[in-house]
Motif scaffolding. Structure first.
Motif, PDB file in Angstrom:
ATOM      1  N   VAL A 107       1.796  13.515   6.134  1.00  0.00           N
ATOM      2  CA  VAL A 107       1.035  14.765   6.173  1.00  0.00           C
ATOM      3  C   VAL A 107       0.463  15.087   4.800  1.00  0.00           C
ATOM      4  N   ARG A 108       1.292  14.945   3.804  1.00  0.00           N
ATOM      5  CA  ARG A 108       0.887  15.329   2.460  1.00  0.00           C
ATOM      6  C   ARG A 108      -0.131  14.354   1.870  1.00  0.00           C
ATOM      7  N   ALA A 109      -0.932  14.853   0.938  1.00  0.00           N
ATOM      8  CA  ALA A 109      -1.985  14.040   0.324  1.00  0.00           C
ATOM      9  C   ALA A 109      -1.817  13.912  -1.178  1.00  0.00           C
ATOM     10  N   ASP A 110      -0.700  14.403  -1.737  1.00  0.00           N
ATOM     11  CA  ASP A 110      -0.510  14.361  -3.182  1.00  0.00           C
ATOM     12  C   ASP A 110      -0.045  12.977  -3.625  1.00  0.00           C
ATOM     13  N   VAL A 111       0.132  12.813  -4.929  1.00  0.00           N
ATOM     14  CA  VAL A 111       0.427  11.493  -5.482  1.00  0.00           C
ATOM     15  C   VAL A 111       1.795  10.963  -5.032  1.00  0.00           C
ATOM     16  N   VAL A 112       2.780  11.846  -4.863  1.00  0.00           N
ATOM     17  CA  VAL A 112       4.100  11.389  -4.423  1.00  0.00           C
ATOM     18  C   VAL A 112       4.012  10.810  -3.012  1.00  0.00           C
ATOM     19  N   ALA A 113       3.338  11.517  -2.113  1.00  0.00           N
ATOM     20  CA  ALA A 113       3.193  11.021  -0.743  1.00  0.00           C
ATOM     21  C   ALA A 113       2.401   9.719  -0.718  1.00  0.00           C
ATOM     22  N   ARG A 114       1.343   9.642  -1.505  1.00  0.00           N
ATOM     23  CA  ARG A 114       0.548   8.416  -1.564  1.00  0.00           C
ATOM     24  C   ARG A 114       1.392   7.263  -2.087  1.00  0.00           C
ATOM     25  N   ALA A 115       2.230   7.530  -3.079  1.00  0.00           N
ATOM     26  CA  ALA A 115       3.108   6.493  -3.624  1.00  0.00           C
ATOM     27  C   ALA A 115       4.106   6.009  -2.588  1.00  0.00           C
ATOM     28  N   VAL A 116       4.685   6.940  -1.839  1.00  0.00           N
ATOM     29  CA  VAL A 116       5.659   6.563  -0.814  1.00  0.00           C
ATOM     30  C   VAL A 116       5.002   5.665   0.244  1.00  0.00           C
ATOM     31  N   ARG A 117       3.782   6.006   0.642  1.00  0.00           N
ATOM     32  CA  ARG A 117       3.098   5.189   1.645  1.00  0.00           C
ATOM     33  C   ARG A 117       2.796   3.791   1.110  1.00  0.00           C
ATOM     34  N   LEU A 118       2.409   3.704  -0.149  1.00  0.00           N
ATOM     35  CA  LEU A 118       2.130   2.388  -0.736  1.00  0.00           C
ATOM     36  C   LEU A 118       3.401   1.561  -0.881  1.00  0.00           C
ATOM     37  N   ILE A 119       4.498   2.188  -1.277  1.00  0.00           N
ATOM     38  CA  ILE A 119       5.760   1.466  -1.395  1.00  0.00           C
ATOM     39  C   ILE A 119       6.196   0.947  -0.032  1.00  0.00           C
ATOM     40  N   ALA A 120       6.021   1.770   0.997  1.00  0.00           N
ATOM     41  CA  ALA A 120       6.355   1.337   2.356  1.00  0.00           C
ATOM     42  C   ALA A 120       5.513   0.144   2.789  1.00  0.00           C
TER      43      ALA A 120
ATOM     44  N   LEU B  23      -2.748   4.318  -7.927  1.00  0.00           N
ATOM     45  CA  LEU B  23      -2.674   5.777  -7.862  1.00  0.00           C
ATOM     46  C   LEU B  23      -3.479   6.448  -8.963  1.00  0.00           C
ATOM     47  N   GLY B  24      -3.859   5.679  -9.989  1.00  0.00           N
ATOM     48  CA  GLY B  24      -4.603   6.265 -11.098  1.00  0.00           C
ATOM     49  C   GLY B  24      -3.731   7.005 -12.092  1.00  0.00           C
ATOM     50  N   TYR B  25      -2.450   6.649 -12.156  1.00  0.00           N
ATOM     51  CA  TYR B  25      -1.511   7.265 -13.082  1.00  0.00           C
ATOM     52  C   TYR B  25      -0.840   6.165 -13.909  1.00  0.00           C
ATOM     53  N   SER B  26      -0.138   6.562 -14.961  1.00  0.00           N
ATOM     54  CA  SER B  26       0.650   5.594 -15.705  1.00  0.00           C
ATOM     55  C   SER B  26       1.950   5.317 -14.953  1.00  0.00           C
ATOM     56  N   ALA B  27       2.557   4.172 -15.240  1.00  0.00           N
ATOM     57  CA  ALA B  27       3.828   3.831 -14.591  1.00  0.00           C
ATOM     58  C   ALA B  27       4.886   4.883 -14.908  1.00  0.00           C
ATOM     59  N   ARG B  28       4.867   5.416 -16.140  1.00  0.00           N
ATOM     60  CA  ARG B  28       5.860   6.427 -16.524  1.00  0.00           C
ATOM     61  C   ARG B  28       5.658   7.717 -15.717  1.00  0.00           C
ATOM     62  N   GLN B  29       4.406   8.099 -15.515  1.00  0.00           N
ATOM     63  CA  GLN B  29       4.139   9.310 -14.737  1.00  0.00           C
ATOM     64  C   GLN B  29       4.605   9.156 -13.289  1.00  0.00           C
ATOM     65  N   VAL B  30       4.346   7.990 -12.699  1.00  0.00           N
ATOM     66  CA  VAL B  30       4.777   7.747 -11.322  1.00  0.00           C
ATOM     67  C   VAL B  30       6.298   7.783 -11.224  1.00  0.00           C
TER      68      VAL B  30
ATOM     69  N   GLY C  77      14.558  11.796  -6.110  1.00  0.00           N
ATOM     70  CA  GLY C  77      15.842  11.346  -6.639  1.00  0.00           C
ATOM     71  C   GLY C  77      15.913   9.858  -6.852  1.00  0.00           C
ATOM     72  N   ALA C  78      14.786   9.174  -6.739  1.00  0.00           N
ATOM     73  CA  ALA C  78      14.744   7.718  -6.919  1.00  0.00           C
ATOM     74  C   ALA C  78      13.338   7.315  -7.328  1.00  0.00           C
ATOM     75  N   GLY C  79      13.250   6.320  -8.194  1.00  0.00           N
ATOM     76  CA  GLY C  79      11.960   5.827  -8.639  1.00  0.00           C
ATOM     77  C   GLY C  79      11.425   4.745  -7.720  1.00  0.00           C
ATOM     78  N   PRO C  80      10.257   4.190  -8.022  1.00  0.00           N
ATOM     79  CA  PRO C  80       9.625   3.201  -7.147  1.00  0.00           C
ATOM     80  C   PRO C  80      10.452   1.936  -6.955  1.00  0.00           C
ATOM     81  N   VAL C  81      11.144   1.477  -8.000  1.00  0.00           N
ATOM     82  CA  VAL C  81      11.952   0.266  -7.868  1.00  0.00           C
ATOM     83  C   VAL C  81      13.106   0.500  -6.899  1.00  0.00           C
ATOM     84  N   ALA C  82      13.768   1.653  -7.028  1.00  0.00           N
ATOM     85  CA  ALA C  82      14.886   1.966  -6.126  1.00  0.00           C
ATOM     86  C   ALA C  82      14.411   2.139  -4.688  1.00  0.00           C
ATOM     87  N   LEU C  83      13.274   2.776  -4.487  1.00  0.00           N
ATOM     88  CA  LEU C  83      12.745   2.945  -3.133  1.00  0.00           C
ATOM     89  C   LEU C  83      12.400   1.595  -2.520  1.00  0.00           C
ATOM     90  N   ALA C  84      11.801   0.711  -3.315  1.00  0.00           N
ATOM     91  CA  ALA C  84      11.465  -0.622  -2.810  1.00  0.00           C
ATOM     92  C   ALA C  84      12.734  -1.427  -2.526  1.00  0.00           C
TER      93      ALA C  84
END
Length: 471
Positions: A84-97, A113-120, A129-136
């Motif tokens: 539902v959401r369109a913000d960067v966190v939701a977009r990141a979750v969809r890409l990780i999935a 996403l157009g952000y730095s790795a640190r920002q993501v 409560g988890a970063g991209p590596v942990a989610l993956a």
């Protein structure tokens, strides 16, 4: 702090009542057992003082908790919030999935996403409560468990197919997440039904694609049957027992997916309803594509939706109330391939069939009526560069228009508006189906604001009732 406590108390009530509506929305862990569960877990309800709550399974795993063997919290539908959401966190979750971190790393995810790795990293950790590596990692563990328990593939082959970089990493992760070795998981798999292990990849991978709440499968399969493009898709069987099959172009290879219509899932919504699943089978030329293929099917069939929220809002409208009552759990289908959907929305079914026959890539091993992959945008842009089709496929090929799971919907809409030959109705269909917008509406149709944020679902109710059609 008081607001957080109130929210956690509400979540505990959901756990105490074993409310399946919240499966995948959050997870809870029990400090005295070291196990995390889904809210509807049938085990004895733990004491409130011993419970911790997490937004994701990855966060629970990162805190040292193991997955419950009884309720299998890793197998729940995804949270509807991320679609539902369109913000960067939701977009990141969809890409990780979709497997982007496994294929391109965190740097690739951030670039998309157009952000730095640190920002993501910071934004995901703060909210989930988890970063991209942990989610993956959590996703790889789930993929591995499915392969271990549903195929007869060697454990070593499964490790790399699931996306792990080494067998040791695979073994350590499985032990940490499931408190069992891969061999233990295989031994625990049921010998019959869904859990029956197939001989190998040639037999395909049987899956249960979970959804929450009721699922009105009939209208979804009706739509797919009307739209089916020969060579790429086919539907067999009578209404109520149909099987939808299609070819898939995937990052590492190709695939053929089959999804069965499941009746009896459109029951009245209630907190006690446990949800259900659609039976599927995947044939993949490269098993590393399993996670991506599953996510694309989930988007196509809208399996991560929250029918309780949708039906509750739309059912309060006098015009829609009888339609919602007749089809509880009606979904808003997406797309298995967003770029393919965009082309088909523009040209229509008959022209799409011609494009497949003339430019589609033939499968190495045709299966029944499935013979081709839908032609890629770059192929179409080179073969037929003129008109709206040429303009659209060129924009898709050079990434001037992005429709992947992490695409910014507003940016994609603006980019599509600059493509000559696309009318407003085509744009609305692309936004609804390819970009998965739950609140899109075509021009010229009186759609009240009271239907927000579920206007896409409202229009599907009107279409299923024969009161509206796209064209």
């Amino acid at each position: 702090m008081s607001e957080q406590r109130t929210d956690e108390d509400t979540r505990y009530e959901a756990v105490r009542s074993r409310d399946a509506r919240f499966d995948g929305v959050f997870f809870f862990a029990v400090e005295t057992t070291g196990i995390y569960c889904r809210p509807s877990c049938p085990a004895v309800t733990p004491k409130r003082a011993n419970v911790r709550f997490f937004a994701t399974a990855a966060a629970a795993q990162g805190s040292g908790f193991r997955a419950c063997r009884r309720c299998r919290p890793d197998a729940v539908p995804g949270s509807a919030e991320w679609n539902v959401r369109a913000d960067v966190v939701a977009r990141a979750v969809r890409l990780i999935a979709d497997g982007v971190v496994d294929r391109e790393g965190v740097t690739g995810l951030a670039a998309r996403l157009g952000y730095s790795a640190r920002q993501v990293q910071r934004q995901l950790t703060a909210e989930l409560g988890a970063g991209p590596v942990a989610l993956a990692r959590a996703q790889r563990a789930h993929t591995a468990r499915v392969l271990v328990q549903t195929t007869g593939l060697p454990i070593t082959e499964i490790a790399f197919a699931a996306g792990f970089s080494s067998v040791r990493q695979f073994n350590d992760t499985i032990r940490a997440v499931y408190a069992a070795t891969p061999s233990d998981l295989r031994s625990a798999a049921p010998r019959g039904g869904h859990g029956h292990r197939t001989a190998g990849p040639d037999a395909g991978i049987p899956l249960r694609l979970a959804h929450r709440g009721p699922y009105a499968s009939g209208p979804v399969f009706d739509l797919l049957q009307r739209e089916a493009v020969p060579g790429v898709e086919e539907i067999s069987g009578p209404p109520g027992a149909r099987t939808y099959r299609r070819t898939l172009r995937l990052p590492y290879g190709t695939g053929i997916a089959a999804v069965a219509e499941r009746t009896g899932t459109a029951r009245a919504a209630s907190g006690a309803h446990p949800g259900g699943w659609l039976d599927a089978r995947l044939h993949l030329t490269d098993l590393r594509d399993l996670t991506t293929a599953v996510q694309r099917l989930r988007r196509l069939f809208d399996l991560d939706a929250d029918p309780y929220a949708v039906d509750g809002r739309l059912g309060a409208d006098p015009r829609l109330a009888p339609l919602v009552a007749a089809r509880p759990g009606l979904r808003s289908p997406g797309a298995a391939d967003p770029e393919e959907l965009a082309v088909r929305a523009l040209v229509g079914r008959a022209e799409a069939e011609r494009l497949v026959r003339r430019y589609g890539k033939a499968l190495d091993a045709p299966c029944g009526g499935l013979t081709h992959l839908f032609p890629e945008p770059a192929v179409l842009a080179g073969a037929e560069p003129g008109g709206a089709l040429g303009a659209l496929t060129a924009a898709l090929a050079d990434h001037a228009v992005r429709l992947d799971p992490g695409a910014d919907r507003e940016a994609a809409q603006e980019a599509l508006r600059s493509v000559p030959g696309l009318d407003a109705r085509t744009l609305a269909e692309i936004r609804t189906r390819a970009l998965g917008d739950p609140d899109a509406a075509p021009p010229g149709l009186d759609v009240p604001d009271t239907w927000r944020p579920w206007r896409s679902y409202a229009l599907n109710h009107l279409r299923a009732a024969g009161e509206w059609e796209i064209r």
